[in-house]
Scaffold this motif. Sequence first.
Motif, PDB file in Angstrom:
ATOM      1  N   ARG A  32      -4.102   0.053  -0.174  1.00 14.22           N
ATOM      2  CA  ARG A  32      -2.759  -0.532  -0.051  1.00 14.22           C
ATOM      3  C   ARG A  32      -2.628  -1.794  -0.903  1.00 14.22           C
ATOM      4  N   LYS A  33      -3.659  -2.631  -0.906  1.00 14.17           N
ATOM      5  CA  LYS A  33      -3.631  -3.859  -1.714  1.00 14.17           C
ATOM      6  C   LYS A  33      -3.503  -3.522  -3.195  1.00 14.17           C
ATOM      7  N   LEU A  34      -4.255  -2.535  -3.643  1.00 10.07           N
ATOM      8  CA  LEU A  34      -4.192  -2.122  -5.048  1.00 10.07           C
ATOM      9  C   LEU A  34      -2.822  -1.547  -5.390  1.00 10.07           C
ATOM     10  N   TYR A  35      -2.246  -0.806  -4.450  1.00 11.07           N
ATOM     11  CA  TYR A  35      -0.895  -0.271  -4.649  1.00 11.07           C
ATOM     12  C   TYR A  35       0.097  -1.420  -4.843  1.00 11.07           C
ATOM     13  N   GLN A  36      -0.013  -2.447  -3.989  1.00  9.98           N
ATOM     14  CA  GLN A  36       0.892  -3.590  -4.096  1.00  9.98           C
ATOM     15  C   GLN A  36       0.717  -4.340  -5.412  1.00  9.98           C
ATOM     16  N   LEU A  37      -0.458  -4.237  -6.002  1.00  6.83           N
ATOM     17  CA  LEU A  37      -0.726  -4.864  -7.299  1.00  6.83           C
ATOM     18  C   LEU A  37      -0.365  -3.943  -8.458  1.00  6.83           C
ATOM     19  N   THR A  38       0.235  -2.785  -8.142  1.00  6.28           N
ATOM     20  CA  THR A  38       0.639  -1.747  -9.100  1.00  6.28           C
ATOM     21  C   THR A  38      -0.551  -1.117  -9.822  1.00  6.28           C
ATOM     22  N   ASP A  39      -1.730  -1.212  -9.227  1.00  2.00           N
ATOM     23  CA  ASP A  39      -2.909  -0.547  -9.797  1.00  2.00           C
ATOM     24  C   ASP A  39      -3.031   0.815  -9.108  1.00  2.00           C
ATOM     25  N   TYR A  40      -2.145   1.702  -9.488  1.00  2.00           N
ATOM     26  CA  TYR A  40      -2.026   2.976  -8.782  1.00  2.00           C
ATOM     27  C   TYR A  40      -3.237   3.880  -9.004  1.00  2.00           C
ATOM     28  N   GLU A  41      -3.807   3.825 -10.175  1.00  2.00           N
ATOM     29  CA  GLU A  41      -4.972   4.664 -10.464  1.00  2.00           C
ATOM     30  C   GLU A  41      -6.155   4.290  -9.579  1.00  2.00           C
ATOM     31  N   SER A  42      -6.402   2.983  -9.446  1.00  2.00           N
ATOM     32  CA  SER A  42      -7.516   2.542  -8.606  1.00  2.00           C
ATOM     33  C   SER A  42      -7.241   2.821  -7.134  1.00  2.00           C
ATOM     34  N   SER A  43      -5.982   2.677  -6.727  1.00  2.00           N
ATOM     35  CA  SER A  43      -5.618   2.982  -5.355  1.00  2.00           C
ATOM     36  C   SER A  43      -5.892   4.449  -5.046  1.00  2.00           C
ATOM     37  N   LEU A  44      -5.518   5.329  -5.957  1.00  2.00           N
ATOM     38  CA  LEU A  44      -5.763   6.763  -5.760  1.00  2.00           C
ATOM     39  C   LEU A  44      -7.254   7.084  -5.726  1.00  2.00           C
ATOM     40  N   ALA A  45      -8.022   6.382  -6.549  1.00  2.00           N
ATOM     41  CA  ALA A  45      -9.461   6.635  -6.584  1.00  2.00           C
ATOM     42  C   ALA A  45     -10.091   6.343  -5.227  1.00  2.00           C
ATOM     43  N   ILE A  46      -9.655   5.266  -4.581  1.00  2.00           N
ATOM     44  CA  ILE A  46     -10.175   4.936  -3.255  1.00  2.00           C
ATOM     45  C   ILE A  46      -9.701   5.951  -2.224  1.00  2.00           C
ATOM     46  N   LEU A  47      -8.450   6.352  -2.339  1.00  2.00           N
ATOM     47  CA  LEU A  47      -7.879   7.275  -1.360  1.00  2.00           C
ATOM     48  C   LEU A  47      -8.539   8.647  -1.381  1.00  2.00           C
ATOM     49  N   GLN A  48      -9.184   8.999  -2.481  1.00  2.00           N
ATOM     50  CA  GLN A  48      -9.883  10.286  -2.549  1.00  2.00           C
ATOM     51  C   GLN A  48     -10.961  10.400  -1.477  1.00  2.00           C
ATOM     52  N   SER A  49     -11.574   9.265  -1.134  1.00  2.66           N
ATOM     53  CA  SER A  49     -12.679   9.293  -0.168  1.00  2.66           C
ATOM     54  C   SER A  49     -12.246   8.985   1.254  1.00  2.66           C
ATOM     55  N   VAL A  50     -10.971   8.630   1.439  1.00  3.21           N
ATOM     56  CA  VAL A  50     -10.491   8.297   2.787  1.00  3.21           C
ATOM     57  C   VAL A  50     -10.385   9.565   3.617  1.00  3.21           C
ATOM     58  N   GLN A  51     -10.996   9.558   4.777  1.00  3.98           N
ATOM     59  CA  GLN A  51     -10.938  10.688   5.704  1.00  3.98           C
ATOM     60  C   GLN A  51     -10.635  10.172   7.106  1.00  3.98           C
ATOM     61  N   PRO A  52      -9.826  10.877   7.881  1.00  3.31           N
ATOM     62  CA  PRO A  52      -9.123  12.090   7.475  1.00  3.31           C
ATOM     63  C   PRO A  52      -7.897  11.762   6.643  1.00  3.31           C
ATOM     64  N   LYS A  53      -7.363  12.756   5.962  1.00  6.36           N
ATOM     65  CA  LYS A  53      -6.135  12.574   5.196  1.00  6.36           C
ATOM     66  C   LYS A  53      -4.958  12.705   6.175  1.00  6.36           C
ATOM     67  N   ASP A  54      -4.745  11.630   6.937  1.00  9.58           N
ATOM     68  CA  ASP A  54      -3.681  11.631   7.928  1.00  9.58           C
ATOM     69  C   ASP A  54      -2.379  11.142   7.292  1.00  9.58           C
ATOM     70  N   GLY A  55      -1.364  10.949   8.119  1.00 10.09           N
ATOM     71  CA  GLY A  55      -0.063  10.558   7.608  1.00 10.09           C
ATOM     72  C   GLY A  55      -0.072   9.314   6.730  1.00 10.09           C
ATOM     73  N   PRO A  56      -0.641   8.194   7.187  1.00 13.41           N
ATOM     74  CA  PRO A  56      -0.649   6.989   6.359  1.00 13.41           C
ATOM     75  C   PRO A  56      -1.347   7.182   5.014  1.00 13.41           C
ATOM     76  N   ALA A  57      -2.490   7.885   5.018  1.00 13.96           N
ATOM     77  CA  ALA A  57      -3.200   8.118   3.761  1.00 13.96           C
ATOM     78  C   ALA A  57      -2.384   9.018   2.840  1.00 13.96           C
ATOM     79  N   LEU A  58      -1.810  10.064   3.391  1.00 23.12           N
ATOM     80  CA  LEU A  58      -1.016  10.994   2.582  1.00 23.12           C
ATOM     81  C   LEU A  58       0.213  10.307   2.000  1.00 23.12           C
TER      82      LEU A  58
END
Length: 290
Positions: A32-58
């Motif tokens: 979320r912090k990376l998203y707020q900094l507009t670093d969308y690529e890095s935010s997505l890279a972290i989200l790949q490992s987040v489990q489970p892929k629930d509503g907030p993560a999705l």
Amino acid sequence: MSYGLMRHLACMALMAVGPLLAASSPDLDQARKLYQLTDYESSLAILQSVQPKDGPALELIGRNHYMQGEYKKATEILEKAVAADPGNSEYELWLGRAFGRRAETASPFTAAGNANKARQHFEKAVQLAPGNMDALSDLFEYYLEAPGFMGGGLDKAASVADQMAAIDPADGQWAQARLAERRKEFDTAEHHFEMAARMAPQQASRLIDLAKFLAKQGRYRESDQSFSKAEKIAPNNPQVLYARAEAYIQQGRNRDAARRLLKRYLQAQLTPDDPPRAEAEKLLKKASGG
């Protein structure tokens, strides 16, 4: 109470709080912090490992794709977020936005279908949370801009404007201004834009709206004055810098000033609420004669 029953209840409790724990995990917080900094690529890279892929993560994955201009991916992921939490107004809102952008960038054969889906999700977002001003604003804009065969209409927009005014009078004035502008009632539109600025004197965005309106009317001196007032309220505010540069370029004047403003914009710390850097770079190229 038997051990077996206690274990069963404990498992049920963990299942209930699991999504909440996942929603506040360190990885998700960092994404979320990376998203707020507009670093969308890095935010997505972290989200790949987040489990489970629930509503907030999705939802966050979908927002990142949206901000990267990958609107089809965004709709696919945000549909999963809505399925995971069908009562969430924000998920419906972002899914509507993604379909809206798909409509804007699609072929004529698919644009109408995507636009109608956008409208349906905006309407659902408002239905789920009538006080969601972002959803109301997007639904208002849809009704204002879309033709009748796609579910738009000024009467519908006026009804939403009344809902907005009941929650935030300044937003209501802004909506009335946009309606009057669409009806070519320019004196009325100016009055409402001015009222919105008076009702929210610390919001630079209200003065930006007025400045942009005045510029479209060819009243450049007054427009510049409104921009200057906005900058005094919020010095170095990225949205003020961008809006003023964009107005200059659209009017074909003050290109040197526009270039300076855009360079300052590109050096600023942006958020997802600000226009994308890519759009500023396009404007800068245009201002430079490219």
